[in-house]
Design a protein around this motif. Structure first.
Motif: not given
Length: 518
Positions: A96-108, A391-395, A410-421
């Motif tokens: 779950q965290r990885s998909v946020v990081y990927q979408r935030a960075k606009n990568v694969r 945090i996802t489209g399915v959610d 909230a936490r999804g947006m924090m992951f986008a900021l760089g939160c590492i849990q």
């Protein structure tokens, strides 16, 4: 019988031997006396620990006992980086965290080799797709918030930043979130800590949350101030006002702003006296029951000159909410929106009992509120906002199927900021500068970079939502229904959300939601 020699005694003998050996060697080479620089401090620590009574481990194991505390301090990191699988992490898995990081960075944003989840496990959920995919014509999914009593309705994105206060979050984090909201065209909830200069600096649309402390609109006695509210709510960035009754992570629990954290800057934002301890009580002082709360909502609507006014709560006592619906129907006064915070929602800090044992989970709460609003004929007037691990489209689609019009994260947006849990939110030592007031930490968060990531995460999540909608034949949000979403409830048996949450009701799609797609 031979007596047992304890670790403490063994270490005592070891120190004695170390001194004797050092003294013996120094007879031949005086440089060996430098060994005492290491031996003496360790011996002093040993002596201190065997004389204290607070920590049994350190008393019995005067030096090696520290290893226990060291490994305990890095336990979350050890689990996250070395032992945790892609699906095991809590509250969010690595996947779950990885998909946020990927979408935030606009990568694969793809995953290789197929499903990792166990589709036969009880609790597994999926959505029924169609043989004839639909086309969602509008690519910017928005919903108009504002009842018939509202004079300044707001066109909101279906996905927005949930409530997080400045003070809990750093100034750079708040600025980046607000700037990301502006860049992506969505809204940012201020949290109950008030509207800070950093919310304004970012330039995003704001949802001002008013809690029991009335921060930003309180008089010297801590009561609600009409004048201060009128002055603040007039700011053009503030689009809606949310009255916080409770939150999912700690429903019915107040809070304390310690004097040490109540700096002049924080005090000016919250309208309190600097360096004093300030309480946020569990209950509001401006109203006492359902009817007086509706009068308060109407007062805020007048003071704000018709901006949307809503309430936020975690559902607990069902009878209380039904009573609220009855009062709304009888008096024809109602909020423009209701935010439902699930018990699985996040927080910076909360008592264990409140986090794990109080409040209704999001799906159950959404379905209950949807049923109540339908029952009393209020659904067309009130929009529902869902919050709790979305945090996802399915959610988003699952929440919408149960009645949500809009979602928060909230936490999804924090992951986008760089939160590492790192799970250090309540320590003030957030390693990525988000949940901290330590300048050395938050200055490392680059606002210009992170605002783009927040906007990317939002945009890519909306894109993902649309792609899933099209695959399932939903040409619009109003077509998303719970009969197309399934959960395995036991081995060999799955049921739809319709059967689980609306067993005797008409489909929510038969209830008008007044969606506006721009």
């Amino acid at each position: 019988m031979a007596s047992h020699v304890s670790v403490r005694q063994t270490m005592g003998y070891a120190f004695l031997a170390a001194y004797l050996i050092t003294l013996f060697l120094s007879v031949f080479e005086r440089q060996y006396l430098w060994l005492l620089v290491a031996i003496v401090p360790l011996h002093l620590v040993y002596l201190r620990n065997i004389r204290q009574g607070k920590h049994t481990i350190l008393r019995n194991y005067p030096l090696v006992g520290y290893l226990r505390y060291f490994f305990e301090s890095i336990r979350p990191e050890l689990r996250q980086y070395f032992f945790e699988s892609d699906l095991d992490g809590k509250p969010f898995s690595r996947r779950q965290r990885s998909v946020v990081y990927q979408r935030a960075k606009n990568v694969r944003q793809t995953v290789p080799f197929g499903m990792q989840a166990n589709s036969q496990e009880v609790g597994f959920e999926w959505i029924a797709h169609t043989m004839f995919p639909a086309h969602v014509r509008e690519q910017d999914l928005r919903v108009t918030v504002g009842s018939s009593r509202c004079r300044q309705p707001y066109s909101a994105s279906i996905y927005n930043i949930s409530a997080m206060s400045y003070g809990s979050l750093s100034k750079t984090a708040v600025t980046a979130l607000s700037a990301g909201a502006k860049l992506g065209g969505f809204a940012h909830n201020t949290g109950e800590g008030g509207v800070s200069p950093f919310h304004i600096e970012g330039g995003g649309d704001l949802i001002w949350q008013v809690g029991t402390g009335y921060f930003g609109c309180r008089d010297k006695d801590g009561n609600f101030s009409e004048q201060l509210f009128r002055e603040q709510v007039a700011h053009p960035n503030i689009k809606m006002v949310e009255i916080k009754l409770s939150q999912g992570a700690k429903p019915g629990h107040g809070g304390i702003l310690p004097a040490a954290k109540n700096t002049p800057e924080i005090a000016a934002i919250r309208k309190v006296v600097p360096y004093t301890t300030v309480a946020s009580p569990p209950a509001h002082s401006a109203f006492q029951d359902q009817f007086t709360m509706l009068l308060y909502i109407e007062k805020l609507r007048v003071l704000s000159e018709g901006k949307p006014i809503g309430i936020k709560l975690c559902i607990g006592n069902k009878q209380e909410f039904e009573r609220l619906c009855q009062e709304m129907m009888h008096n024809q006064i109602y909020p423009d929106f209701i935010t439902i915070d699930g018990a699985e929602g996040g927080t910076g800090a909360a008592p264990l009992e409140f986090t794990d044992s109080l409040g209704m989970p999001l799906y159950d709460a959404l379905a209950f509120v949807q049923n109540m609003l339908q029952k009393y004929g209020l659904r067309d007037e009130i929009k529902l906002i869902a919050a709790g691990k979305i945090i996802t489209g399915v959610d988003i689609i699952k929440a919408v199927s149960l009645g949500a019009d809009i979602c928060y994260s909230a936490r999804g947006m924090m992951f986008a900021l760089g939160c590492i849990q790192a799970l250090q939110c309540d320590s003030g030592r957030c390693p990525v500068g988000i949940a901290t007031q330590d300048k050395h930490l938050y200055s490392g968060l680059d606002v210009a970079e992170k605002r783009v990531r927040v906007a990317n995460f939002h945009g890519n999540t909306i894109k993902s939502t649309i792609e899933v909608m099209e695959a399932c034949g939903f040409a619009g949000l109003e077509q998303i229904t719970p009969d197309k979403i399934f959960r395995r409830v036991e081995q060999g048996r799955s049921v739809s959300f319709q059967e689980l949450y609306f067993p005797s009701n008409a489909l929510p799609s038969q209830i008008s939601r007044n969606y506006v797609l721009n």
